[in-house]
Design a protein around this motif. Sequence first.
Motif, PDB file in Angstrom:
ATOM      1  N   HIS A  46      26.597  44.707  32.484  1.00 11.94           N
ATOM      2  CA  HIS A  46      25.870  45.979  32.374  1.00 11.94           C
ATOM      3  C   HIS A  46      26.012  46.863  33.608  1.00 11.94           C
ATOM      4  CE1 HIS A  46      24.052  43.913  28.960  1.00 11.94           C
ATOM      5  NE2 HIS A  46      23.581  45.080  28.567  1.00 11.94           N
ATOM      6  N   TYR A  47      26.394  46.273  34.742  1.00 10.12           N
ATOM      7  CA  TYR A  47      26.488  47.064  35.969  1.00 10.12           C
ATOM      8  C   TYR A  47      27.886  47.043  36.591  1.00 10.12           C
ATOM      9  CZ  TYR A  47      21.437  47.300  35.644  1.00 10.12           C
ATOM     10  OH  TYR A  47      20.149  47.522  35.196  1.00 10.12           O
ATOM     11  N   ALA A  48      28.865  46.476  35.862  1.00  8.50           N
ATOM     12  CA  ALA A  48      30.274  46.516  36.274  1.00  8.50           C
ATOM     13  C   ALA A  48      30.484  46.044  37.711  1.00  8.50           C
ATOM     14  CB  ALA A  48      30.841  47.923  36.104  1.00  8.50           C
ATOM     15  N   ALA A  49      29.886  44.916  38.035  1.00  5.72           N
ATOM     16  CA  ALA A  49      30.048  44.294  39.353  1.00  5.72           C
ATOM     17  C   ALA A  49      30.367  42.813  39.136  1.00  5.72           C
ATOM     18  CB  ALA A  49      28.788  44.468  40.186  1.00  5.72           C
ATOM     19  N   PRO A  50      30.971  42.144  40.139  1.00  5.44           N
ATOM     20  CA  PRO A  50      31.386  40.747  39.957  1.00  5.44           C
ATOM     21  C   PRO A  50      30.223  39.816  39.615  1.00  5.44           C
ATOM     22  CG  PRO A  50      32.373  41.686  41.928  1.00  5.44           C
ATOM     23  CD  PRO A  50      31.359  42.676  41.451  1.00  5.44           C
ATOM     24  N   ALA A  51      30.414  39.007  38.579  1.00  4.80           N
ATOM     25  CA  ALA A  51      29.378  38.058  38.169  1.00  4.80           C
ATOM     26  C   ALA A  51      29.097  37.044  39.274  1.00  4.80           C
ATOM     27  CB  ALA A  51      29.805  37.337  36.893  1.00  4.80           C
ATOM     28  N   LEU A  80      29.037  30.251  51.726  1.00  6.39           N
ATOM     29  CA  LEU A  80      28.286  31.410  51.240  1.00  6.39           C
ATOM     30  C   LEU A  80      28.747  32.701  51.905  1.00  6.39           C
ATOM     31  CD1 LEU A  80      24.646  30.054  51.043  1.00  6.39           C
ATOM     32  CD2 LEU A  80      25.982  30.945  49.149  1.00  6.39           C
ATOM     33  N   LEU A  81      28.881  32.678  53.213  1.00  2.00           N
ATOM     34  CA  LEU A  81      29.327  33.864  53.942  1.00  2.00           C
ATOM     35  C   LEU A  81      30.705  34.311  53.457  1.00  2.00           C
ATOM     36  CD1 LEU A  81      28.222  32.913  57.562  1.00  2.00           C
ATOM     37  CD2 LEU A  81      27.407  34.877  56.250  1.00  2.00           C
ATOM     38  N   THR A  82      31.583  33.349  53.249  1.00  2.00           N
ATOM     39  CA  THR A  82      32.935  33.676  52.788  1.00  2.00           C
ATOM     40  C   THR A  82      32.914  34.291  51.399  1.00  2.00           C
ATOM     41  OG1 THR A  82      33.836  31.842  54.098  1.00  2.00           O
ATOM     42  CG2 THR A  82      35.231  32.737  52.358  1.00  2.00           C
ATOM     43  N   ILE A  83      32.132  33.714  50.501  1.00  2.00           N
ATOM     44  CA  ILE A  83      32.070  34.232  49.130  1.00  2.00           C
ATOM     45  C   ILE A  83      31.484  35.637  49.100  1.00  2.00           C
ATOM     46  CG2 ILE A  83      30.983  33.908  46.868  1.00  2.00           C
ATOM     47  CD1 ILE A  83      31.187  30.870  47.389  1.00  2.00           C
ATOM     48  N   ILE A  84      30.405  35.850  49.853  1.00  2.00           N
ATOM     49  CA  ILE A  84      29.793  37.181  49.900  1.00  2.00           C
ATOM     50  C   ILE A  84      30.792  38.206  50.428  1.00  2.00           C
ATOM     51  CG2 ILE A  84      28.033  38.597  51.033  1.00  2.00           C
ATOM     52  CD1 ILE A  84      26.216  36.116  51.022  1.00  2.00           C
ATOM     53  N   GLY A  85      31.438  37.874  51.552  1.00  2.00           N
ATOM     54  CA  GLY A  85      32.361  38.814  52.175  1.00  2.00           C
ATOM     55  C   GLY A  85      33.582  39.091  51.336  1.00  2.00           C
ATOM     56  N   VAL A  86      34.203  38.037  50.813  1.00  2.00           N
ATOM     57  CA  VAL A  86      35.461  38.217  50.091  1.00  2.00           C
ATOM     58  C   VAL A  86      35.232  38.911  48.746  1.00  2.00           C
ATOM     59  CG1 VAL A  86      35.601  36.051  48.747  1.00  2.00           C
ATOM     60  CG2 VAL A  86      37.663  37.036  49.749  1.00  2.00           C
ATOM     61  N   THR A  88      35.936  43.981  45.664  1.00  2.00           N
ATOM     62  CA  THR A  88      35.454  45.116  44.861  1.00  2.00           C
ATOM     63  C   THR A  88      35.868  46.445  45.492  1.00  2.00           C
ATOM     64  OG1 THR A  88      33.559  43.790  44.157  1.00  2.00           O
ATOM     65  CG2 THR A  88      33.409  46.170  43.847  1.00  2.00           C
ATOM     66  N   LEU A  89      35.763  46.537  46.816  1.00  2.00           N
ATOM     67  CA  LEU A  89      36.207  47.754  47.506  1.00  2.00           C
ATOM     68  C   LEU A  89      37.715  47.954  47.345  1.00  2.00           C
ATOM     69  CD1 LEU A  89      34.177  47.557  50.847  1.00  2.00           C
ATOM     70  CD2 LEU A  89      33.857  49.193  48.981  1.00  2.00           C
ATOM     71  N   ALA A  90      38.473  46.868  47.446  1.00  2.00           N
ATOM     72  CA  ALA A  90      39.927  46.957  47.307  1.00  2.00           C
ATOM     73  C   ALA A  90      40.329  47.433  45.913  1.00  2.00           C
ATOM     74  CB  ALA A  90      40.554  45.590  47.597  1.00  2.00           C
ATOM     75  N   THR A 108      47.433  41.383  47.031  1.00  2.00           N
ATOM     76  CA  THR A 108      46.476  41.637  48.108  1.00  2.00           C
ATOM     77  C   THR A 108      45.012  41.566  47.689  1.00  2.00           C
ATOM     78  OG1 THR A 108      46.636  44.027  47.694  1.00  2.00           O
ATOM     79  CG2 THR A 108      48.103  43.111  49.361  1.00  2.00           C
ATOM     80  N   ILE A 109      44.672  41.996  46.476  1.00  2.00           N
ATOM     81  CA  ILE A 109      43.264  41.974  46.045  1.00  2.00           C
ATOM     82  C   ILE A 109      42.839  40.527  45.831  1.00  2.00           C
ATOM     83  CG2 ILE A 109      41.628  42.733  44.282  1.00  2.00           C
ATOM     84  CD1 ILE A 109      43.326  45.198  43.853  1.00  2.00           C
ATOM     85  N   HIS A 110      41.620  40.204  46.243  1.00  2.00           N
ATOM     86  CA  HIS A 110      41.212  38.802  46.362  1.00  2.00           C
ATOM     87  C   HIS A 110      40.936  38.114  45.026  1.00  2.00           C
ATOM     88  CE1 HIS A 110      41.081  40.471  50.222  1.00  2.00           C
ATOM     89  NE2 HIS A 110      39.789  40.636  50.382  1.00  2.00           N
ATOM     90  N   ASP A 111      40.166  38.727  44.151  1.00  2.00           N
ATOM     91  CA  ASP A 111      39.747  38.071  42.910  1.00  2.00           C
ATOM     92  C   ASP A 111      40.539  38.583  41.704  1.00  2.00           C
ATOM     93  OD1 ASP A 111      37.604  36.304  43.763  1.00  2.00           O
ATOM     94  OD2 ASP A 111      36.491  38.123  44.261  1.00  2.00           O
ATOM     95  N   VAL A 112      40.740  37.690  40.722  1.00  2.00           N
ATOM     96  CA  VAL A 112      41.542  38.018  39.548  1.00  2.00           C
ATOM     97  C   VAL A 112      40.959  39.205  38.781  1.00  2.00           C
ATOM     98  CG1 VAL A 112      42.407  37.162  37.336  1.00  2.00           C
ATOM     99  CG2 VAL A 112      42.366  35.638  39.317  1.00  2.00           C
ATOM    100  N   ALA A 113      39.653  39.196  38.577  1.00  2.00           N
ATOM    101  CA  ALA A 113      39.022  40.267  37.793  1.00  2.00           C
ATOM    102  C   ALA A 113      39.260  41.640  38.413  1.00  2.00           C
ATOM    103  CB  ALA A 113      37.520  40.004  37.665  1.00  2.00           C
ATOM    104  N   GLN A 114      39.199  41.703  39.750  1.00  2.00           N
ATOM    105  CA  GLN A 114      39.414  42.980  40.430  1.00  2.00           C
ATOM    106  C   GLN A 114      40.878  43.409  40.370  1.00  2.00           C
ATOM    107  OE1 GLN A 114      37.119  40.791  41.484  1.00  2.00           O
ATOM    108  NE2 GLN A 114      35.408  42.164  41.151  1.00  2.00           N
ATOM    109  N   VAL A 115      41.793  42.445  40.364  1.00  2.00           N
ATOM    110  CA  VAL A 115      43.217  42.771  40.191  1.00  2.00           C
ATOM    111  C   VAL A 115      43.445  43.393  38.818  1.00  2.00           C
ATOM    112  CG1 VAL A 115      45.538  41.806  39.941  1.00  2.00           C
ATOM    113  CG2 VAL A 115      44.073  41.020  41.791  1.00  2.00           C
ATOM    114  N   VAL A 116      42.850  42.795  37.814  1.00  2.00           N
ATOM    115  CA  VAL A 116      42.965  43.330  36.449  1.00  2.00           C
ATOM    116  C   VAL A 116      42.413  44.753  36.389  1.00  2.00           C
ATOM    117  CG1 VAL A 116      42.186  43.060  34.068  1.00  2.00           C
ATOM    118  CG2 VAL A 116      42.913  41.048  35.374  1.00  2.00           C
ATOM    119  N   GLY A 117      41.227  44.944  36.972  1.00  2.00           N
ATOM    120  CA  GLY A 117      40.615  46.265  36.961  1.00  2.00           C
ATOM    121  C   GLY A 117      41.461  47.302  37.662  1.00  2.00           C
TER     122      GLY A 117
END
Length: 325
Positions: free
Chosen positions: A27-32, A149-155, A160-162, A187-196
Amino acid sequence: MNYITPKLPGIIVVTIVGMAALFLSQHYAAPAMLFSLLLGIALSFLYEETKCQAGIEFTASHVLRFGIALLGLRIALGDLIALGWKTALLLIVAIASTIVVGILLAKVFGLSKRFGVLTGGAVGICGASAAMAISAVLPNDKHKDRDTLLTIIGVTSLSTLAMIIYPIIAGLLNLDETSTSIFLGGTIHDVAQVVGAGYSVSEHTGNLATLTKLVRVALLMPVVLCLLLVMRLNFKNATDSPPSFPLFLIAFVVLMCCNSFFDLPQLVTQTANDVSRFALVISIAAIGMKSNLKQLLLVGAKPIILLLLETIWLAGLILLCLPFL
């Protein structure tokens, strides 16, 4: 039943949190995974509840490994061949150098070498999934969950910014579709963001960017195996026993081979992908519940700066090498 019954309250709690995270993501188009992590941190008091603790621990370890193993069905060896050896070599160099840069920068910032490996692997390979897989094989210490946790939050935030910024950069540099695809997927970290990001440019760019990204995901297990080998060598003269070979790595390789050499029904691969994603989402929620927010706040800005510099290194290296492909 005696084994699973004590864990049910915690498993039910993290499952509800995972479902809430998926709802918010849709509903808010952000990473689950980011929603799941933040909700888990907000509910960290539940970890102190004796009835929930066992289930949260089980989800943060065993369910996590199950989700990572199922990632093998997303990858086929043919993907690496289809991409070409030059691009594959570039991705290998990019991942290895990002991990090395992470270790060196961690030393400069006064952070642990393990944290440099964790962040470098997450940035170089596949974001939160890589962070969890690498964390699963690193030796246990008192800061392991906090660092994860710090790594997951940051990456996840940087990914999402990338997704928004990198297509703009590709346009400003007048990259063609192929170069844009390799840049986004490499270069983009997560698969979902690469697709987007890829499909926001064109369908062809989306397809090739996703393929490039999946090759990076396929390199996750070789990286984890190398880390295990290095750790076993370091334990050669130690009194403690070396880390054992995790079964989830074997499962990952077996499933990847099955997907490579057999024509599996789409229903099977899609179901495995959905189950894997949900397992990782609830695992992150469990890791969040195990966290101590005060410890996260005490670390300061250094980990985020480290992740940002690793991200800049990876993007710069890929852009510099694109003309030679």
